[in-house]
Write an enzyme that holds these catalytic residues in place. Structure first.
Site, short mmCIF file in Angstrom:
data_model
loop_
_atom_site.label_atom_id
_atom_site.label_comp_id
_atom_site.label_asym_id
_atom_site.label_seq_id
_atom_site.Cartn_x
_atom_site.Cartn_y
_atom_site.Cartn_z
N PRO A 289 0.79 -1.22 0.00
CA PRO A 289 0.00 0.00 0.00
C PRO A 289 0.83 1.29 0.00
CG PRO A 289 -0.12 -1.10 2.12
CD PRO A 289 0.53 -2.06 1.18
N ASN A 290 0.34 2.21 -0.78
CA ASN A 290 0.87 3.58 -0.88
C ASN A 290 2.17 3.67 -1.68
OD1 ASN A 290 -1.22 4.88 0.69
ND2 ASN A 290 -0.35 3.78 2.44
N ARG B 108 5.06 10.88 -2.76
CA ARG B 108 4.73 10.58 -1.35
C ARG B 108 5.94 10.89 -0.46
NH1 ARG B 108 4.58 4.53 1.27
NH2 ARG B 108 3.89 5.18 3.34
N TYR C 137 10.96 8.93 1.25
CA TYR C 137 10.96 7.83 0.29
C TYR C 137 11.65 8.16 -1.03
CZ TYR C 137 7.65 5.89 3.62
OH TYR C 137 7.06 5.41 4.77
N ASN D 240 8.13 -5.43 -0.82
CA ASN D 240 8.03 -4.32 0.11
C ASN D 240 6.55 -4.24 0.48
OD1 ASN D 240 7.80 -1.99 1.53
ND2 ASN D 240 8.97 -0.72 0.11
N ALA E 8 3.07 -0.67 4.90
CA ALA E 8 2.64 -0.73 6.31
C ALA E 8 2.21 -2.13 6.74
CB ALA E 8 1.51 0.26 6.54
N HIS F 227 4.25 -4.46 9.19
CA HIS F 227 4.21 -4.37 10.65
C HIS F 227 2.94 -4.97 11.24
CE1 HIS F 227 7.32 -1.63 9.44
NE2 HIS F 227 6.44 -0.83 8.88
N ASP G 77 1.74 -15.54 6.57
CA ASP G 77 1.30 -16.92 6.32
C ASP G 77 1.42 -17.27 4.83
OD1 ASP G 77 0.69 -17.55 8.94
OD2 ASP G 77 -1.47 -17.20 8.74
N GLU H 61 13.10 -9.07 1.57
CA GLU H 61 12.25 -7.95 2.03
C GLU H 61 13.00 -6.64 1.78
OE1 GLU H 61 11.35 -8.37 6.18
OE2 GLU H 61 10.46 -6.35 6.33
N HIS I 145 12.78 -2.25 2.11
CA HIS I 145 12.15 -0.99 2.50
C HIS I 145 13.01 0.15 2.01
CE1 HIS I 145 9.37 -3.18 4.99
NE2 HIS I 145 10.40 -3.87 5.42
N LEU I 146 12.37 1.15 1.47
CA LEU I 146 13.13 2.32 1.01
C LEU I 146 13.80 3.03 2.18
CD1 LEU I 146 10.11 2.92 -1.03
CD2 LEU I 146 12.24 3.43 -2.21
N SER I 147 13.03 3.20 3.24
CA SER I 147 13.54 3.92 4.41
C SER I 147 14.17 2.92 5.39
CB SER I 147 12.39 4.66 5.11
OG SER I 147 11.42 3.74 5.58
N ARG J 117 13.15 4.89 12.47
CA ARG J 117 11.88 5.62 12.46
C ARG J 117 11.05 5.28 13.70
NH1 ARG J 117 9.17 5.12 6.81
NH2 ARG J 117 8.00 6.89 7.68
N ARG K 249 7.35 0.86 13.51
CA ARG K 249 7.94 0.34 12.26
C ARG K 249 9.11 -0.62 12.53
NH1 ARG K 249 5.50 3.67 8.34
NH2 ARG K 249 5.11 5.75 9.18
#
Ligand code: DQA
Length: 149
Positions: free
Chosen positions: A10-11, A18, A23, A74, A77, A80, A87, A98, A100-102, A107, A111
């Site tokens: 999402p997002n 954004r 990001y 990625n 949200a 978390h 599953d 996995e 993540h940009l950040s 943070r 997170r």
């Protein structure tokens, strides 16, 4: 030729506009095309998908089980919160990287934990858009070694 899936949650469709201070300004389309180039150089076939919905991400993981040899994800949200994505990844029994940009550890506290990390071969975070190409490299190495880090 090994087939890999790059899955964004999402997002992440909003990348570029954004919160660019967190990001970056690279769009998701640019990231996907950089990953496809990198994968081609490494002799891999790559497909990309993005969804804002948890169920659609679970469906994409289940479908990957049939036709892919590895997944770069990625989950946004859902990283978390989502036991359903955890599953699905555990059930698909493919190597998972996995991304993540950040740097999620620098943070907010919420997170700092990831369900997905428990089923990932490894995690790349904090390198912005470059992290996705690093993930393609990592997955190529994992597949060359027979599917495990
Ligand atoms: C993110 C980090 C998550 O905490 C956040 O919810 C995102 C993006 C990242 O790429 O840095 O949507 O996964």
């Amino acid at each position: 030729m090994a087939h890999i899936l790059v899955l964004n949650g999402p997002n992440l469709n909003l990348l570029g506009t954004r919160e660019p201070e967190i990001y970056g300004s690279t769009t998701l389309a640019d990231i996907e095309s950089r990953c496809a180039d990198r994968a081609r150089d490494l002799g891999l076939e790559l497909e990309s998908q993005q969804s804002n919905s948890e169920g659609a991400l679970v469906d994409a993981i289940q479908a990957a089980r049939e036709r892919c040899q590895g997944i770069i994800i990625n989950p946004g949200a859902y990283t978390h919160t989502s036991i359903a994505i955890f599953d699905a990844l555990a059930a698909c029994d493919l190597p998972v990287v996995e991304v993540h940009l950040s740097n999620i550890h620098r943070r907010e506290d919420f997170r700092h934990s990831s369900y997905v990390s428990k089923v990932a071969e490894g995690v790349i975070c904090g390198f912005g858009a470059d992290g996705y190409e690093m993930a393609v490299d990592a997955l190529a190495r994992i597949l060359a070694q027979g599917g495990q880090a």
